[in-house]
Design a protein around this motif. Structure first.
Motif, PDB file in Angstrom:
ATOM      1  N   LYS A  75     -28.591 -14.019 -15.926  1.00 36.43           N
ATOM      2  CA  LYS A  75     -29.917 -13.630 -16.426  1.00 36.43           C
ATOM      3  C   LYS A  75     -30.526 -12.503 -15.600  1.00 36.43           C
ATOM      4  CE  LYS A  75     -30.023 -17.193 -19.309  1.00 36.43           C
ATOM      5  NZ  LYS A  75     -29.956 -17.045 -20.762  1.00 36.43           N
ATOM      6  N   GLU A  76     -31.429 -11.782 -16.264  1.00 32.57           N
ATOM      7  CA  GLU A  76     -32.082 -10.640 -15.640  1.00 32.57           C
ATOM      8  C   GLU A  76     -33.044 -11.063 -14.515  1.00 32.57           C
ATOM      9  OE1 GLU A  76     -34.380  -8.461 -18.522  1.00 32.57           O
ATOM     10  OE2 GLU A  76     -34.406  -6.634 -17.311  1.00 32.57           O
ATOM     11  N   VAL A  77     -32.967 -10.361 -13.373  1.00 37.48           N
ATOM     12  CA  VAL A  77     -34.032 -10.423 -12.362  1.00 37.48           C
ATOM     13  C   VAL A  77     -34.751  -9.079 -12.479  1.00 37.48           C
ATOM     14  CG1 VAL A  77     -34.604 -10.626  -9.907  1.00 37.48           C
ATOM     15  CG2 VAL A  77     -32.647 -11.884 -10.847  1.00 37.48           C
ATOM     16  N   PHE A  78     -35.859  -9.052 -13.215  1.00 37.77           N
ATOM     17  CA  PHE A  78     -36.521  -7.783 -13.553  1.00 37.77           C
ATOM     18  C   PHE A  78     -37.089  -7.150 -12.298  1.00 37.77           C
ATOM     19  CE2 PHE A  78     -40.007  -5.149 -15.274  1.00 37.77           C
ATOM     20  CZ  PHE A  78     -39.301  -4.422 -16.216  1.00 37.77           C
ATOM     21  N   GLY A  79     -36.532  -6.031 -11.892  1.00 38.12           N
ATOM     22  CA  GLY A  79     -36.914  -5.359 -10.660  1.00 38.12           C
ATOM     23  C   GLY A  79     -35.675  -4.765  -9.996  1.00 38.12           C
ATOM     24  N   PRO A  80     -35.834  -4.225  -8.769  1.00 42.21           N
ATOM     25  CA  PRO A  80     -34.709  -3.555  -8.103  1.00 42.21           C
ATOM     26  C   PRO A  80     -33.758  -4.560  -7.462  1.00 42.21           C
ATOM     27  CG  PRO A  80     -36.671  -3.427  -6.732  1.00 42.21           C
ATOM     28  CD  PRO A  80     -37.081  -4.140  -7.985  1.00 42.21           C
ATOM     29  N   PHE A  81     -32.958  -5.202  -8.295  1.00 42.07           N
ATOM     30  CA  PHE A  81     -32.047  -6.252  -7.855  1.00 42.07           C
ATOM     31  C   PHE A  81     -30.751  -6.093  -8.630  1.00 42.07           C
ATOM     32  CE2 PHE A  81     -30.006 -10.347  -8.374  1.00 42.07           C
ATOM     33  CZ  PHE A  81     -30.118 -10.953  -7.129  1.00 42.07           C
ATOM     34  N   SER A  82     -29.640  -6.128  -7.913  1.00 34.55           N
ATOM     35  CA  SER A  82     -28.367  -6.103  -8.621  1.00 34.55           C
ATOM     36  C   SER A  82     -27.400  -7.040  -7.932  1.00 34.55           C
ATOM     37  CB  SER A  82     -27.811  -4.670  -8.683  1.00 34.55           C
ATOM     38  OG  SER A  82     -26.881  -4.558  -9.744  1.00 34.55           O
ATOM     39  N   LEU A  83     -26.555  -7.671  -8.740  1.00 34.61           N
ATOM     40  CA  LEU A  83     -25.615  -8.668  -8.233  1.00 34.61           C
ATOM     41  C   LEU A  83     -24.197  -8.126  -8.385  1.00 34.61           C
ATOM     42  CD1 LEU A  83     -25.093 -11.645  -7.292  1.00 34.61           C
ATOM     43  CD2 LEU A  83     -25.006 -12.253  -9.729  1.00 34.61           C
ATOM     44  N   LEU A  84     -23.479  -8.050  -7.257  1.00 32.43           N
ATOM     45  CA  LEU A  84     -22.092  -7.590  -7.292  1.00 32.43           C
ATOM     46  C   LEU A  84     -21.190  -8.803  -7.501  1.00 32.43           C
ATOM     47  CD1 LEU A  84     -20.059  -5.230  -6.867  1.00 32.43           C
ATOM     48  CD2 LEU A  84     -20.090  -5.803  -4.419  1.00 32.43           C
TER      49      LEU A  84
ATOM     50  N   ILE B 235     -38.599  -5.891  -3.370  1.00 32.73           N
ATOM     51  CA  ILE B 235     -37.698  -5.978  -2.214  1.00 32.73           C
ATOM     52  C   ILE B 235     -36.315  -5.537  -2.714  1.00 32.73           C
ATOM     53  CG2 ILE B 235     -36.895  -7.453  -0.312  1.00 32.73           C
ATOM     54  CD1 ILE B 235     -38.973  -9.578  -1.562  1.00 32.73           C
ATOM     55  N   PRO B 236     -36.035  -4.222  -2.682  1.00 27.62           N
ATOM     56  CA  PRO B 236     -34.750  -3.743  -3.192  1.00 27.62           C
ATOM     57  C   PRO B 236     -33.595  -4.536  -2.588  1.00 27.62           C
ATOM     58  CG  PRO B 236     -36.168  -1.900  -2.663  1.00 27.62           C
ATOM     59  CD  PRO B 236     -36.876  -3.122  -2.188  1.00 27.62           C
ATOM     60  N   THR B 237     -32.722  -5.053  -3.455  1.00 30.22           N
ATOM     61  CA  THR B 237     -31.716  -6.011  -3.000  1.00 30.22           C
ATOM     62  C   THR B 237     -30.387  -5.830  -3.727  1.00 30.22           C
ATOM     63  OG1 THR B 237     -33.473  -7.641  -2.638  1.00 30.22           O
ATOM     64  CG2 THR B 237     -31.209  -8.495  -2.774  1.00 30.22           C
ATOM     65  N   LEU B 238     -29.309  -5.876  -2.955  1.00 33.09           N
ATOM     66  CA  LEU B 238     -27.971  -6.014  -3.527  1.00 33.09           C
ATOM     67  C   LEU B 238     -27.424  -7.356  -3.073  1.00 33.09           C
ATOM     68  CD1 LEU B 238     -25.530  -4.709  -5.026  1.00 33.09           C
ATOM     69  CD2 LEU B 238     -24.740  -3.927  -2.785  1.00 33.09           C
ATOM     70  N   ALA B 239     -27.098  -8.218  -4.039  1.00 34.00           N
ATOM     71  CA  ALA B 239     -26.508  -9.518  -3.701  1.00 34.00           C
ATOM     72  C   ALA B 239     -25.040  -9.509  -4.103  1.00 34.00           C
ATOM     73  CB  ALA B 239     -27.264 -10.621  -4.423  1.00 34.00           C
ATOM     74  N   GLU B 240     -24.299 -10.520  -3.661  1.00 30.40           N
ATOM     75  CA  GLU B 240     -22.897 -10.582  -4.080  1.00 30.40           C
ATOM     76  C   GLU B 240     -22.484 -12.024  -4.323  1.00 30.40           C
ATOM     77  OE1 GLU B 240     -20.016  -9.408  -1.005  1.00 30.40           O
ATOM     78  OE2 GLU B 240     -21.623  -9.559   0.472  1.00 30.40           O
TER      79      GLU B 240
ATOM     80  N   SER C 163     -22.818 -19.874  -3.202  1.00 25.64           N
ATOM     81  CA  SER C 163     -21.922 -18.745  -2.912  1.00 25.64           C
ATOM     82  C   SER C 163     -22.543 -17.369  -3.132  1.00 25.64           C
ATOM     83  CB  SER C 163     -20.620 -18.826  -3.715  1.00 25.64           C
ATOM     84  OG  SER C 163     -19.998 -20.064  -3.513  1.00 25.64           O
ATOM     85  N   VAL C 164     -23.832 -17.314  -3.421  1.00 27.86           N
ATOM     86  CA  VAL C 164     -24.498 -16.012  -3.528  1.00 27.86           C
ATOM     87  C   VAL C 164     -24.965 -15.589  -2.133  1.00 27.86           C
ATOM     88  CG1 VAL C 164     -26.458 -14.727  -4.486  1.00 27.86           C
ATOM     89  CG2 VAL C 164     -25.238 -16.410  -5.895  1.00 27.86           C
ATOM     90  N   ALA C 165     -24.675 -14.354  -1.770  1.00 28.92           N
ATOM     91  CA  ALA C 165     -25.102 -13.842  -0.460  1.00 28.92           C
ATOM     92  C   ALA C 165     -25.824 -12.515  -0.646  1.00 28.92           C
ATOM     93  CB  ALA C 165     -23.889 -13.641   0.438  1.00 28.92           C
ATOM     94  N   VAL C 166     -26.683 -12.196   0.287  1.00 32.83           N
ATOM     95  CA  VAL C 166     -27.318 -10.882   0.282  1.00 32.83           C
ATOM     96  C   VAL C 166     -26.320  -9.882   0.875  1.00 32.83           C
ATOM     97  CG1 VAL C 166     -29.153  -9.460   1.271  1.00 32.83           C
ATOM     98  CG2 VAL C 166     -29.655 -11.776   0.462  1.00 32.83           C
ATOM     99  N   ALA C 167     -26.004  -8.838   0.143  1.00 33.95           N
ATOM    100  CA  ALA C 167     -25.102  -7.808   0.674  1.00 33.95           C
ATOM    101  C   ALA C 167     -25.910  -6.744   1.399  1.00 33.95           C
ATOM    102  CB  ALA C 167     -24.303  -7.176  -0.462  1.00 33.95           C
ATOM    103  N   ALA C 168     -27.099  -6.471   0.889  1.00 31.22           N
ATOM    104  CA  ALA C 168     -27.976  -5.484   1.535  1.00 31.22           C
ATOM    105  C   ALA C 168     -29.368  -5.642   0.961  1.00 31.22           C
ATOM    106  CB  ALA C 168     -27.490  -4.069   1.258  1.00 31.22           C
ATOM    107  N   THR C 169     -30.361  -5.370   1.811  1.00 37.64           N
ATOM    108  CA  THR C 169     -31.736  -5.385   1.320  1.00 37.64           C
ATOM    109  C   THR C 169     -32.527  -4.345   2.107  1.00 37.64           C
ATOM    110  OG1 THR C 169     -33.592  -6.810   0.742  1.00 37.64           O
ATOM    111  CG2 THR C 169     -32.520  -7.268   2.831  1.00 37.64           C
TER     112      THR C 169
END
Lengths: 497, 497
Positions: B360-369, B341-346, B324-330
């Protein structure tokens, strides 16, 4: 007839921790004055049943009522003085730095204070049924910090513990606090303690007792999925270093002072002076003679419980069996079963330096005189000892100044550094440090005695950019609680403008 | 061309610790002003070679010079502001209780202050080549406390580390301090770090980095014959909880603020907001759209070193592969080798709650909504997360007041609690708390940023019955250093009468 209590089951441990956690959510909202009120009510409830408490403790621990009355009063003083320290709030270590929106980037408003860690598990000690047990120092500090307490009663005075717990629970009820704010469990087996320390809702541990016990809990806590802080106060040999000129000037007085310190309370204080270090000369011989004479006259007495008495006999015998160790003096009376054997032993420093077994505590009225050929050798002895709750120095001012190396080494090894006094008699005061480098404790940065002990059970939280109306009272601009706070690097009680 | 350095041998580690210990005996005698002078001289020596330091660091870390200049200035500010805090001496926590010979038993004179622990081993971080590395926060705090430092350079910026170390050593020489006060070792292999932490003369450890690294050092330190304190700052996901009314009022501004916070410095800040939690409604969709648009425009950039880039790719892919995790924007750009790879997941909260890998942390430009059905579910998410360096709350004042349960849970989980702001940008101030419950750090009671961090490396010693002339200046009656002291329970700068 001693009452026997059943060990708590694992289910009871789980229920206790859940109930403690639920209580935490209520209790931490209580303001400093309400927490102080609770501690003072505990003191009063205990005072109301003091006669029963003291007689029960005396029956369970073999300590006499005079000794226990002193300890009882100390416990009441701890509760009331930590209550005052709690209300006073300086321990919250409040720091405020006001923001600056004109800076680039804008400087945020930051306000920091201590908040409670969560449920604290406290292990009662055997040698202090009041002051370091059920409603003792660790409990008082945890409650002041805003943490509920789950106590594991010491099995050697379980009935006393039960009575004290009842007093605490009456106080909680009177103060309208949730039942879970203080929970009392029995556990003669190690399994109960283990389950308590390993429970995920336990957030810190306070322990006073043996090295083996304290270290085991420390290892369990660090082995958890979420490690938690453990403050174990594990005793020490509290070495005393006697320099020649001071000893020469006053050998008889010093001997009398130490005869008392070594044997009071059947030698069962954690600050009992277990090693005396001197330079071989006529004064040291005189000191040994004076001290020996007084040790001879001390009557054997029942120790706290058969386990401690057995351990004392074994460790004493083992120490005396080491190479070049001799008995300098021992009680002239025949000990009964479970009774102590007040003893002064002696050993040349050369042998002491080679044999680390002699550096370890013999818990009870036992002290080892280490005889050095000169101050140089004494410094080697200082270098060789482990971390201690206390070191004591018997010296003239000139001797202190002439021996900076020895002084510095001793300071390095201890939490409290006594000059021309005895280590026993741990004052309850903010300035007290009852701690010290490992193995005296598991964290030399914290104390078990004095209101600074509250800090073992609290951690800072920083509020960034909260508006004044949303901040806790402690951090509001107007300083409604009139607390000391460091505002923009200056200590003050002024409101923030 | 990158210079390669040989790992220190075990013999070199042993020599370093012995030399550090010898230096400790000298350095701890330096008064507060001398220590402050040293820290300020370090800052000046670094400033003298700032251009070389910044260009070398940029080459080694792929961070741009503008970003590194900000960090360099921060490092200088840390050194000078901790120097001021050191000289000011409030951190010594001095408490004095005067004696009373008329009391029965006589009340002793007790005076307590902090003293340094001994040699501190500092592990440089990869993401802050200046501020949390060779002459960074841990080093500045340890030196202020009176402890010599042995630093293990981070292999990803070993040359920068070498240059900074040279500056510190020049400063030590200028201040007439022993060479061993600051020792610099290289060690790409874990063996060097292990030997340093296990060495008996090491008395404390400071670490900034990954959970795996920090926890390994913590376990090594606790497994020693003499356990020592380790302060490991191990990062966190820094969750952000966004309540509906506030989001509705300002979705675009909040999205812009967070796009920047998530991607600045290639997402390689320990306070990077890795989880955003909102309630599913039109505003959250708007917020996602705004934030997504900005994430798309962020160009991939080289990460600190190939290991971190590889780990980012792996952890990102693993997170995205969860149910159920999807990429919202990259990012709309194609990344090169070792680039982010700057990423917003949801993900729906229901799935997040079931799957702790997503916590858990994904160290880098990644955030989970994390999308919740209501505030109730948001509270469950708050309950489920681990200990954090920071939690942030996006809310109107009314929403803060209407959700005390959520607010209390978040406070419980973090060291810093941000309202309507971003967690990145850690102000250097006494009021800062850069710490937090495990696994954010190994001890929630201490901070890595701000002058209170000095206390990680010091312990109290209480002097009992020392005459005024023999006491350290800090504790003398006349208060010659004009320090804040708590005398008979009152804070004051007055002399003791």
């Amino acid at each position: 007839m001693a009452i026997t209590y059943k060990d708590a089951t694992i289910q009871e441990v789980n229920d206790a921790m859940q109930s403690s956690w639920n209580a935490f959510k209520e209790y931490r909202k209580k303001d400093l004055k309400e927490r102080a009120q609770f501690l003072k009510t505990v003191a009063r409830e205990m005072q109301d049943v003091s006669a029963e408490l003291i007689s029960t403790a005396s029956r369970e621990t073999n300590l006499d009522e005079a000794r226990l009355t002193v300890e009882f009063n100390r416990t009441v003083f701890q509760l009331t003085s930590y209550a005052d320290a709690c209300a006073n709030g300086t321990w919250l270590d409040i720091r405020i730095d006001t923001g600056d929106s004109k800076r680039n980037p804008p400087k945020p408003d930051l306000r920091k204070m201590l908040v409670p860690l969560g449920p604290v598990v406290v292990f009662g000690s055997s040698n202090f049924p009041f002051a370091y047990s059920t409603a003792g120092g660790d409990t008082a500090c945890a409650l002041a910090a805003g943490c509920p307490v789950v106590i594991k009663a010491h099995p050697a005075h379980a009935e006393t513990s039960e009575l004290v717990a009842n007093a605490v629970q009456r106080a909680a009820k009177k103060c309208g606090l949730p039942e879970g704010v203080f929970i009392h469990l029995h556990g003669a087996s190690f399994e109960v303690g283990k389950a308590l320390v390993q429970h995920p809702l336990t957030k810190a541990v306070g322990f006073t007792g043996s090295f083996e016990g304290g270290k085991a809990l420390f290892d369990l806590a660090n082995g958890r999925e979420e490690p938690i802080p453990v403050f174990s106060e594990m005793g020490s040999v509290n070495p005393v270093f006697m320099l020649p000129a001071k000893l020469k000037s006053d050998a008889a007085t010093i001997a009398t002072m130490y005869a008392d310190s070594i044997t009071q309370s059947v030698g069962q204080f954690c600050t009992n002076p277990g090693i005396l270090v001197g330079v071989e000369d006529y004064s040291l011989e005189q000191f040994k003679k004076f001290l020996g004479k007084q040790i001879q006259k001390v009557r054997p007495a029942k120790m706290l419980h058969p386990g401690i008495a057995k351990s004392f006999v074994q460790k004493r015998e083992k120490a005396l069996a080491q190479k070049s160790v001799a008995v300098a003096a021992t009680t002239e009376f025949e000990p009964d079963e479970n009774e102590s054997i007040p003893t002064l032993a002696e050993v040349p420093a050369k042998e002491f330096l080679k044999n680390t077994l002699l550096h370890k505590e013999v818990f009870g009225p036992f002290s080892l005189l280490v005889k050095c050929s000169d101050v140089n050798e004494m410094t080697q002895v200082a270098n060789a000892i482990e971390g201690q709750l206390t070191c004591s120095l018997i010296a003239t001012n000139d001797e202190v100044k002439a021996n900076p190396k020895l002084v510095e080494i001793l300071k390095d090894k201890c939490g409290r550094f006594v000059l021309n006094g005895v280590p026993t008699g741990v004052e309850v005061a903010l300035s007290m440090h009852h701690g010290g480098p490992y193995p005296a404790t598991t964290d030399s940065r914290f104390t078990a005695v004095g209101a600074d002990g509250i800090k073992r059970f609290a951690r800072p939280v920083c509020f960034q950019n909260w508006s004044n109306e949303l901040l806790p009272d402690e951090l509001k601009n107007e300083n409604p609680l009139n607390l000391w706070r460091t505002v923009n690097n200056e200590l003050s009680k002024d409101p923030v403008i």
